[in-house]
Motif scaffolding. Sequence first.
Motif, short mmCIF file in Angstrom:
data_model
loop_
_atom_site.label_atom_id
_atom_site.label_comp_id
_atom_site.label_asym_id
_atom_site.label_seq_id
_atom_site.Cartn_x
_atom_site.Cartn_y
_atom_site.Cartn_z
N TYR A 54 0.84 -1.21 0.00
CA TYR A 54 0.00 0.00 0.00
C TYR A 54 0.87 1.26 0.00
N LEU A 55 1.92 1.22 0.85
CA LEU A 55 2.83 2.38 0.90
C LEU A 55 3.56 2.57 -0.42
N GLN A 56 3.85 1.42 -1.08
CA GLN A 56 4.49 1.47 -2.40
C GLN A 56 3.59 2.21 -3.39
N LYS A 57 2.30 1.88 -3.35
CA LYS A 57 1.35 2.51 -4.26
C LYS A 57 1.28 4.01 -4.00
N LEU A 58 1.49 4.39 -2.73
CA LEU A 58 1.48 5.81 -2.40
C LEU A 58 2.78 6.48 -2.82
N GLY A 59 3.74 5.66 -3.33
CA GLY A 59 4.97 6.24 -3.86
C GLY A 59 6.18 6.15 -2.94
N LEU A 60 6.05 5.45 -1.82
CA LEU A 60 7.21 5.30 -0.94
C LEU A 60 8.13 4.20 -1.48
N PRO A 61 9.43 4.44 -1.52
CA PRO A 61 10.36 3.41 -2.03
C PRO A 61 10.59 2.33 -0.98
N ILE A 62 9.67 1.40 -0.86
CA ILE A 62 9.73 0.41 0.21
C ILE A 62 9.52 -0.97 -0.42
N VAL A 63 10.38 -1.92 -0.09
CA VAL A 63 10.24 -3.25 -0.70
C VAL A 63 10.06 -4.33 0.36
N ASN A 64 9.53 -5.44 -0.06
CA ASN A 64 9.36 -6.59 0.81
C ASN A 64 10.74 -7.10 1.24
N PRO A 65 11.08 -6.98 2.53
CA PRO A 65 12.42 -7.38 2.96
C PRO A 65 12.68 -8.87 2.74
N LEU A 66 11.62 -9.67 2.74
CA LEU A 66 11.81 -11.12 2.61
C LEU A 66 12.29 -11.52 1.22
N SER A 67 12.12 -10.62 0.23
CA SER A 67 12.47 -10.99 -1.14
C SER A 67 13.89 -10.57 -1.51
N GLN A 68 14.58 -9.86 -0.62
CA GLN A 68 15.94 -9.41 -0.92
C GLN A 68 16.94 -10.25 -0.14
N THR A 69 18.03 -10.67 -0.78
CA THR A 69 19.01 -11.48 -0.05
C THR A 69 19.65 -10.68 1.09
N SER A 70 19.76 -9.37 0.91
CA SER A 70 20.46 -8.58 1.94
C SER A 70 19.61 -8.34 3.18
N THR A 71 18.28 -8.44 3.05
CA THR A 71 17.42 -8.08 4.19
C THR A 71 16.54 -9.23 4.70
N ALA A 72 16.55 -10.37 3.99
CA ALA A 72 15.61 -11.44 4.34
C ALA A 72 15.73 -11.85 5.81
#
Lengths: 280, 277
Positions: free
Chosen positions: A127-145
């Motif tokens: 939802y925040l992404q749709k509002l334009g915030l640069p925020i990603v699902n941490p579980l999908s990134q190797t660096s943040t999972a």
Amino acid sequence: MWLYLVPTLAINVVIILIPALLTVALAFFQWDGISAPVFIGLGNFAALWSDGPFWTALQNNLIWTALFLTVPIGMGLLAASLLLVVPRRGSTLFQVVYFLPVIIATAITARVWQGMIYSPVTGVFGYLQKLGLPIVNPLSQTSTALFGVATVDLWHWWGFLCVIFFAALRQVPQEQIEAARIEGASFWQMMRYVLLPGIRPTIMLMMIMTVIWSFLVFDFVYILTQGGPAFSSEVLSTLAYRKAFYDLNVGQAAATALVISLFGLVATFFYIRIQSRESV
Amino acid sequence: MRLVESRATLTITYVVLGIGLFTALFPIVLLVLNSLKSAQEIVQNPLALPQVIRFDNFARAWKDARFSTTFWNSAMLTALTIILVCSTGSAAAFVLARKKIKAWKVVTFYLLATTTAPIQLFLFPLYFGFAKLGLINNVFAVSLVYTAIYSPFAIMLLRTYFLAVPKEIEEAAIIDGASSWQVFTRVMLPIVSPGILTVALIIGLYSWNEFLIATTFLQRQDKLTAVVSFFLLSGQYSSDWGEIMAAALIIVLPIVVLFVFLQRRFIEGMAGGSVKG
């Protein structure tokens, strides 16, 4: 008199002790769970030594331990000490709410975070992404999972520590507090010189338990990421589980289990020393 | 004990504690809110209130997660575990609280050691052993596993209740000619029954929520526990999150209600079994 202990000990020996000893033996065999085991000496340990995911998993367990020795214990101590200032009825309410995450099944907590918070489609992050915030699902990134998973466990866990610390804080002798008060100690001085030293045994015990539990962590990793992406959030217990039930490499799984136990053993030694000083 | 502080300190205190409150409640509120919404509404905005309150998610969740079967399995498993832990555990705690010989120290030491043993240390041989004996998908066998894992905690907690009973009560019963079994069942058990209730609550909570053992040992569809069937439902591809949150709420609600009413017992028990500082 021994008769009273027979049921407990019988169940414990059959379910835990004998299989544990078998695990120790299996660590030196190659076995797929079906055919006859083949003795291979230290072969499984050698295989682990040159196994990339094994080292990632071990490192992740160490990061996890460091994280859980600091963040939730800090949060728990802060909240517990602040609860001392609040009137009794208020502190009970806060405690009950803080404890709610502890009593919710891990599988449910994991799914709520996955679907309602992290998900780019159905979650708050999306939802925040749709509002334009640069925020990603941490579980999908190797660096943040790993940190994405740890956050969920943290949410689930810190309330327990807060409640335990609060219970311990309330047992600090009244005279010590009065004495500090007469000397004109501020709230923070009170914490630093009277309250924290007063609950040192409890903090120590919780830190030891944290080390033990950090090497056992399984549910959240298994449900949220299965150790992925690309093994980035793998921990030793999920690695062992995968080796045993997906790769049918039970020998290596047993060897991994021994490594987990080794770390636990050191912490357990201290745990038993503290506990038996209190209770035996 | 309560510290009395200045107005400024008090304000900061409430702000910080309030942040904690928000943190703890936010995911739970999302759970409840979205269990009342359609999948479409959730995709639009998971934070919004439901346009119409609708309960059809719950009916579908109940059917798709096969709760009529899996709830029964969970209830059976939980009840069996509670009975096994309380009966074997109270007997063990009774003697461990009374005798102070070297051998008892060894037993206590052994039980403490097994509380901290990783499940993986015994899981694999246990699984393949159970498979050989045909005990996979057997609820009773799983309750034995839970009993082995949870009873050291239960024993340590019950032991403190037995220790609190004055020695004179036991001695008086023995003088009256009671056997040790009679002392245990007629005299001690009624006195420590609040402790047994606490243990039953906590062991019940653990068994109801448990995931790793349940998902490994109970795999056949008609033997799944509620939590595992929830896990499988929510893992499917075309996921309807309204339905999934409804299923989650169905599992969580009984526990939360029980907890709110008996929170002191829960908290003191969970703290008491693991901490004596």
